[in-house]
Design a protein around this motif. Structure first.
Motif: not given
Length: 347
Positions: A107, A130-131, A134, A141, A152, A154, A183-184, A187, A191, A303
């Motif tokens: 990222t 990953s995002d 975001g 996507m 990605s 993700a 950044d990865a 989220q 979660d 993905t």
């Protein structure tokens, strides 16, 4: 007279045929023998990212031989070693070198390359972001909308946490180990917290931005008596894994992580995408853009099915788990369970 006319027609037909053949040959010649300058920028040395690089390069070599073209990445490969100043200089150098395309691995690299190519519109293909939405790299996507697209990794955080619970039904305190600058991780950590709260399990966060910081954070988690540690696909922790896995192993604490490379470097479990396949797919996107004229703005982000659990069998044994029992408990929760042993690099 008739013979002369027929002869003239034949001559014209032959000439036309020769011209047609000549143009076809010229066209084939134009499409073969071409060299594309491909800048590949790695964020930092770690097992996952290096595995991506190796597979991108191998795929470009294979496709180049198949198509009769050359992808020159050897002269334009750079590693920023997680240094933002170096990363910005790399971007400037690649633009000065007039590369045809930039591959941005992770990222932070994607974000710098996106900014650097805003005016010149050099195509960028990112890997292991990953995002992407975001991070602001793509509008969506399915329709990225700019000069950038890619692959990605993700992460399905709930899937990892469910594996953690399957291995130890009595777990009541989870350590969350990550770098806030990655950044990865943002989220995925959110979660993980939500999963813990939903399942009535306490959690403790520890962060680090260097290997020394991470080692100190691990010692703190051990002292606090966590039952397990979770880390998403965080490059900082990945880089530190070889320095921390023995402490976690000796304390009897399994480390659940967001990539198979962590397990390679000593974590109990890595869960997520096959980074070798991700590298191959990234290489294919590069070829499609450069050779086939695909447009990044309309090329969907690729993905993957996050269904592979990789268990380090050495750590499994050291933690007192029976591998076959662990495998049986994991199999209903993922598409595949793979074995690995501790090493620095994938073979």
């Amino acid at each position: 007279m008739k013979k002369k006319f027929l002869a003239s027609v034949l001559v014209l037909a032959m000439a036309a045929g020769m011209t047609a053949c000549g143009s076809t040959t010229a066209s084939n010649t134009a499409s073969t023998g071409k060299t594309y300058k491909v800048g590949i920028v790695n964020y930092v040395d770690d097992a996952s990212l290096n595995q991506i690089v190796e597979n991108i390069e191998a795929e470009l070599d294979a496709k180049g031989e198949e198509l009769g073209v050359t992808f020159n990445y050897a002269d334009y490969y750079e590693n920023a070693q997680a240094d933002s100043a170096v990363l910005n200089q790399i971007a400037a150098d690649l633009i000065a070198d007039d590369v045809d395309l930039i591959v941005a691995i992770a990222t932070p690299v994607g974000m710098v390359m996106q900014s650097a190519t805003e005016d010149n519109q050099i195509p960028v293909v990112f890997a292991a972001v990953s995002d992407p939405v975001g991070a602001g790299l793509v509008a969506s996507m399915d329709a990225p909308g700019g000069n950038i697209t890619g692959t990605s990794d993700a992460l399905d955080t709930n899937a990892i946490m469910n594996l953690m619970k399957a291995a130890d039904e009595d777990i009541d305190l989870v350590g969350l180990l990550y770098d806030t600058a990655q950044d990865a991780s943002t989220q995925a950590i959110a979660d993980a917290k939500a999963w813990c709260e939903k399942n009535g399990i306490a959690y403790e966060e520890k962060m680090g931005s260097t290997t020394d910081d991470v080692s100190i954070a691990v010692q703190s988690l051990i002292a606090d008596g966590v039952d397990a540690v979770f880390t998403p696909s965080d490059n900082t922790i990945m880089t530190a894994e070889l320095s921390i896995y023995e402490a976690l192993r000796d304390a009897g604490i399994p480390h659940y992580t967001g990539a198979d490379s962590f397990a390679l470097n000593g974590a109990f479990l890595g869960y997520g995408v096959d980074y070798a396949n991700l590298g191959i797919q990234t290489g294919d996107m590069v070829v499609d853009i450069l050779v086939n004229g695909a447009k990044p703005e309309s090329t969907p982000v690729v993905t993957f099915d996050n269904g592979i659990a990789t268990v380090n069998t050495e750590i499994c044994e050291a933690l007192g788990y029976d591998y076959e029992t662990i495998k049986a408990s994991f199999e209903p929760l993922c598409t595949q369970v793979k074995e690995i042993t501790t090493a620095e690099d994938f073979e």
